[in-house]
Design a protein around this motif. Structure first.
Motif, PDB file in Angstrom:
ATOM      1  N   MET A 106       0.835  -1.242  -0.160  1.00 38.52           N
ATOM      2  CA  MET A 106      -0.110   0.000   0.119  1.00 38.52           C
ATOM      3  C   MET A 106       0.763   1.150  -0.012  1.00 38.52           C
ATOM      4  O   MET A 106       1.767   1.349   0.773  1.00 38.52           O
ATOM      5  N   VAL A 107       0.598   2.084  -0.949  1.00 41.32           N
ATOM      6  CA  VAL A 107       1.166   3.598  -1.061  1.00 41.32           C
ATOM      7  C   VAL A 107       1.045   4.185   0.279  1.00 41.32           C
ATOM      8  O   VAL A 107      -0.192   4.583   0.725  1.00 41.32           O
ATOM      9  N   GLN A 108       2.142   4.597   0.992  1.00 40.31           N
ATOM     10  CA  GLN A 108       1.863   5.621   2.268  1.00 40.31           C
ATOM     11  C   GLN A 108       1.475   6.852   1.917  1.00 40.31           C
ATOM     12  O   GLN A 108       2.063   7.659   1.076  1.00 40.31           O
ATOM     13  N   ARG A 109       0.582   7.485   2.380  1.00 43.85           N
ATOM     14  CA  ARG A 109      -0.122   8.695   2.057  1.00 43.85           C
ATOM     15  C   ARG A 109       0.207   9.795   3.332  1.00 43.85           C
ATOM     16  O   ARG A 109      -0.106   9.186   4.370  1.00 43.85           O
ATOM     17  N   HIS A 110       0.916  10.631   3.057  1.00 43.56           N
ATOM     18  CA  HIS A 110       1.395  11.727   4.012  1.00 43.56           C
ATOM     19  C   HIS A 110       0.253  12.490   4.418  1.00 43.56           C
ATOM     20  O   HIS A 110      -0.660  13.044   3.552  1.00 43.56           O
ATOM     21  N   LYS A 111       0.204  12.838   5.616  1.00 42.29           N
ATOM     22  CA  LYS A 111      -0.581  13.921   6.062  1.00 42.29           C
ATOM     23  C   LYS A 111      -0.752  15.148   5.448  1.00 42.29           C
ATOM     24  O   LYS A 111       0.616  15.684   5.270  1.00 42.29           O
ATOM     25  N   THR A 112      -1.639  15.765   5.056  1.00 46.38           N
ATOM     26  CA  THR A 112      -1.600  17.030   4.534  1.00 46.38           C
ATOM     27  C   THR A 112      -2.570  18.240   5.318  1.00 46.38           C
ATOM     28  O   THR A 112      -3.007  17.754   6.597  1.00 46.38           O
ATOM     29  N   SER A 113      -2.463  19.437   5.217  1.00 45.57           N
ATOM     30  CA  SER A 113      -3.221  20.398   6.043  1.00 45.57           C
ATOM     31  C   SER A 113      -4.712  20.407   5.631  1.00 45.57           C
ATOM     32  O   SER A 113      -5.343  21.530   5.777  1.00 45.57           O
ATOM     33  N   ALA A 114      -5.232  19.550   4.597  1.00 45.57           N
ATOM     34  CA  ALA A 114      -6.562  19.594   4.307  1.00 45.57           C
ATOM     35  C   ALA A 114      -7.416  19.483   5.350  1.00 45.57           C
ATOM     36  O   ALA A 114      -8.605  20.095   5.314  1.00 45.57           O
ATOM     37  N   TRP A 115      -7.138  18.595   6.523  1.00 43.97           N
ATOM     38  CA  TRP A 115      -8.205  18.709   7.522  1.00 43.97           C
ATOM     39  C   TRP A 115      -8.628  20.027   8.135  1.00 43.97           C
ATOM     40  O   TRP A 115      -9.649  20.226   8.365  1.00 43.97           O
ATOM     41  N   PRO A 116      -7.492  20.508   8.675  1.00 44.65           N
ATOM     42  CA  PRO A 116      -8.009  21.887   9.220  1.00 44.65           C
ATOM     43  C   PRO A 116      -8.492  22.751   8.341  1.00 44.65           C
ATOM     44  O   PRO A 116      -9.169  23.657   8.890  1.00 44.65           O
ATOM     45  N   LEU A 117      -8.022  22.826   7.089  1.00 47.94           N
ATOM     46  CA  LEU A 117      -8.840  23.659   6.120  1.00 47.94           C
ATOM     47  C   LEU A 117     -10.271  23.413   5.993  1.00 47.94           C
ATOM     48  O   LEU A 117     -11.186  24.131   5.932  1.00 47.94           O
ATOM     49  N   ALA A 118     -10.593  21.953   6.033  1.00 51.81           N
ATOM     50  CA  ALA A 118     -11.795  21.628   5.778  1.00 51.81           C
ATOM     51  C   ALA A 118     -12.645  22.128   7.059  1.00 51.81           C
ATOM     52  O   ALA A 118     -13.724  22.627   6.972  1.00 51.81           O
ATOM     53  N   VAL A 119     -12.015  21.958   8.151  1.00 47.35           N
ATOM     54  CA  VAL A 119     -12.736  22.284   9.555  1.00 47.35           C
ATOM     55  C   VAL A 119     -13.241  23.837   9.334  1.00 47.35           C
ATOM     56  O   VAL A 119     -14.238  24.151   9.796  1.00 47.35           O
ATOM     57  N   ALA A 120     -12.161  24.531   9.039  1.00 46.13           N
ATOM     58  CA  ALA A 120     -12.195  26.063   8.939  1.00 46.13           C
ATOM     59  C   ALA A 120     -13.281  26.419   7.998  1.00 46.13           C
ATOM     60  O   ALA A 120     -14.179  27.288   8.022  1.00 46.13           O
ATOM     61  N   TYR A 121     -13.269  25.938   6.671  1.00 45.19           N
ATOM     62  CA  TYR A 121     -14.357  26.117   5.660  1.00 45.19           C
ATOM     63  C   TYR A 121     -15.668  25.754   6.124  1.00 45.19           C
ATOM     64  O   TYR A 121     -16.609  26.255   5.943  1.00 45.19           O
ATOM     65  N   ALA A 122     -15.912  24.588   7.044  1.00 41.16           N
ATOM     66  CA  ALA A 122     -17.246  24.200   7.532  1.00 41.16           C
ATOM     67  C   ALA A 122     -17.523  25.132   8.225  1.00 41.16           C
ATOM     68  O   ALA A 122     -18.840  25.457   8.405  1.00 41.16           O
ATOM     69  N   ALA A 123     -16.720  25.886   9.117  1.00 42.06           N
ATOM     70  CA  ALA A 123     -17.101  26.758   9.930  1.00 42.06           C
ATOM     71  C   ALA A 123     -17.683  28.208   9.309  1.00 42.06           C
ATOM     72  O   ALA A 123     -18.468  28.739   9.632  1.00 42.06           O
ATOM     73  N   LEU A 124     -17.024  28.315   8.231  1.00 45.08           N
ATOM     74  CA  LEU A 124     -17.561  29.556   7.181  1.00 45.08           C
ATOM     75  C   LEU A 124     -18.731  29.208   6.753  1.00 45.08           C
ATOM     76  O   LEU A 124     -19.621  30.202   6.651  1.00 45.08           O
ATOM     77  N   VAL A 125     -18.981  28.057   6.325  1.00 48.27           N
ATOM     78  CA  VAL A 125     -20.342  27.588   5.925  1.00 48.27           C
ATOM     79  C   VAL A 125     -21.344  27.576   6.654  1.00 48.27           C
ATOM     80  O   VAL A 125     -22.536  28.335   6.508  1.00 48.27           O
ATOM     81  N   VAL A 126     -21.239  27.547   7.974  1.00 50.31           N
ATOM     82  CA  VAL A 126     -22.239  27.510   9.179  1.00 50.31           C
ATOM     83  C   VAL A 126     -22.369  29.043   9.261  1.00 50.31           C
ATOM     84  O   VAL A 126     -23.550  29.395   9.406  1.00 50.31           O
ATOM     85  N   TYR A 127     -21.406  29.952   9.281  1.00 52.43           N
ATOM     86  CA  TYR A 127     -21.634  31.207   9.522  1.00 52.43           C
ATOM     87  C   TYR A 127     -22.407  31.642   8.362  1.00 52.43           C
ATOM     88  O   TYR A 127     -23.382  32.667   8.622  1.00 52.43           O
ATOM     89  N   ALA A 128     -22.240  31.406   7.013  1.00 58.24           N
ATOM     90  CA  ALA A 128     -22.872  32.172   6.001  1.00 58.24           C
ATOM     91  C   ALA A 128     -24.098  31.511   6.013  1.00 58.24           C
ATOM     92  O   ALA A 128     -25.103  32.225   5.413  1.00 58.24           O
ATOM     93  N   SER A 129     -24.459  30.417   6.459  1.00 57.55           N
ATOM     94  CA  SER A 129     -25.709  29.875   6.185  1.00 57.55           C
ATOM     95  C   SER A 129     -27.158  30.462   7.166  1.00 57.55           C
ATOM     96  O   SER A 129     -27.998  30.210   7.025  1.00 57.55           O
ATOM     97  N   LEU A 130     -26.107  30.719   8.460  1.00 54.52           N
ATOM     98  CA  LEU A 130     -27.237  31.062   9.469  1.00 54.52           C
ATOM     99  C   LEU A 130     -27.140  32.539   9.942  1.00 54.52           C
ATOM    100  O   LEU A 130     -27.524  33.096  10.834  1.00 54.52           O
ATOM    101  N   TYR A 131     -26.357  33.254   8.808  1.00 53.65           N
ATOM    102  CA  TYR A 131     -26.252  34.852   9.096  1.00 53.65           C
ATOM    103  C   TYR A 131     -27.429  35.349   8.512  1.00 53.65           C
ATOM    104  O   TYR A 131     -28.251  34.890   7.627  1.00 53.65           O
TER     105      TYR A 131
END
Length: 378
Positions: A1-26
């Protein structure tokens, strides 16, 4: 199995989800119970009145979320069940994004300014599917690893914080600014907000009331704000870019992206016929001066670039926050805050206000860090 290294996508996903929450409930006001289940919108007929903009916005808004979630699941080796198949990661990402959309649509049932819609839920799911499929396709094509190699050639190891700032800059420009590239004009609204909160209290007299009515910026001051507004993202990039030649290329990219994004914002606000109405003589000179300054500073050391960011932002924020917003600009804001752009208002408004201050904090930490100390955002 090819080893996949961790990236910064997870914190970016959390941050973007927070922005979606803000935009949806504004705007987060007027909560009330309509006496019906919050999931009732699932059984309602599709809305009779909708526009192509609404359809596109609901799809496009969830594409980055689906992309970042899927990329996070694909690249995180700790999730063994997800590492076996990109398809599983896509499914989990779409389910997670759709679940978030369902919760937000249900909460919109309690907001008078928002309308819960099963159509919006379906379009959000489609957008998440598009984004997740893109992430899986790019991973299979090796594009993600290719980007990692490009990043290692172009940027220093501790570049994550700077890259996040640079990625957010064009989105911050989308919110209409009184002066092109003039992010961070918050003082007038901050004073008005504080006065409203402290109304009918003795603390209202404690506020610093300006005795003289603010005057519009003179052309020279407007040119200065535009030049510094274009120079700052270039200097942020210089603080993480390795070579002088790549810095010059990056400055040209910032110039094109900044002009294009500002034109897009004007087209969205006033219509395509007025996409270039903001390009006045002082603004044109400011863009030219800012770009020339960026080219002259390509040889500056990394710490020097960070110090120049703080100096440039200090001057720009001081000047721009002493100027009032014009009546025409205030009318433009109403288009975003009360009209069809209300879904994006919460997302880009705060970016436009806070991006310069986030850049100040980032560069201050960078300059104050000792050589050999733990890296910022690495």
């Amino acid at each position: 199995m090819v080893q996949r290294h961790k990236t910064s996508a997870w914190p970016l996903a959390v941050a973007y989800a927070a922005l979606v929450v803000y935009a949806s409930l504004y705007p987060f006001t007027g909560w009330r119970d309509q006496g019906m289940p919050s999931w009732e919108f699932l059984l309602s007929p599709w809305p009779k009145y909708w526009t192509a903009f609404d359809l596109g916005a609901n799809v496009v808004g969830y594409v980055p979320l689906g992309f970042l979630l899927a990329l996070s699941f694909i690249r995180r080796g700790s999730l063994a069940v997800l590492s076996r198949s990109n398809a599983v990661a896509v499914i989990v990402a779409v389910l997670a994004a759709t679940g978030l959309s369902f919760v937000l649509e249900a909460l919109q049932t309690y907001l008078p300014s928002r309308v819960a819609s099963n159509l919006d839920l379906g379009l959000n799911a489609v957008g998440a599917l598009v984004g997740a499929s893109m992430a899986a396709g790019l991973e299979l094509a090796g594009a993600i690893d290719h980007w990692s190699r490009i990043r290692s050639r172009w940027f220093v190891d501790d570049a994550r914080g700077g890259l996040v700032l640079l990625a957010l800059w064009p989105f911050a420009l989308l919110f209409p600014a009184a002066v092109p590239f003039g992010l961070g004009q918050v003082m007038e609204r901050l004073e008005a907000g504080l006065a409203e909160w402290l109304q009918d209290t003795p603390f209202l007299e404690w506020l610093p009331v300006r005795e003289v009515e603010l005057q519009p910026l003179v052309p020279a001051a407007e040119m200065l704000c535009v030049a510094l507004g274009l120079l700052v993202p270039c200097l942020v990039g210089y603080s993480i870019i390795r070579s002088v030649g790549r810095r010059a290329v990056f400055a040209a990219m910032v110039l094109v992206l900044g002009i294009g994004t500002t034109a897009l914002s004007a087209a969205l606000s006033w219509g395509p016929m007025h996409a270039w109405a903001w390009l006045s003589e002082p603004v044109s000179y400011g863009i030219a001066v800012g770009f020339v300054m960026a080219l002259l500073l390509v040889v500056l050391p990394r710490r020097g670039c960070a110090a120049m960011v703080m100096l440039a932002l200090g001057v720009q924020l001081s000047v721009i926050n002493q100027a009032p917003a014009s009546a025409y600009f205030a009318h433009t804001l109403q288009t975003w805050e009360q009209g069809r752009f209300i879904r994006f208002n919460g997302l880009v408004q705060w970016l436009g206000w806070l991006w310069p201050y986030a850049a100040l904090v980032y560069t201050l930490l960078f300059v104050s860090r000792r050589e050999g100390a733990p890296k910022i955002g690495g």
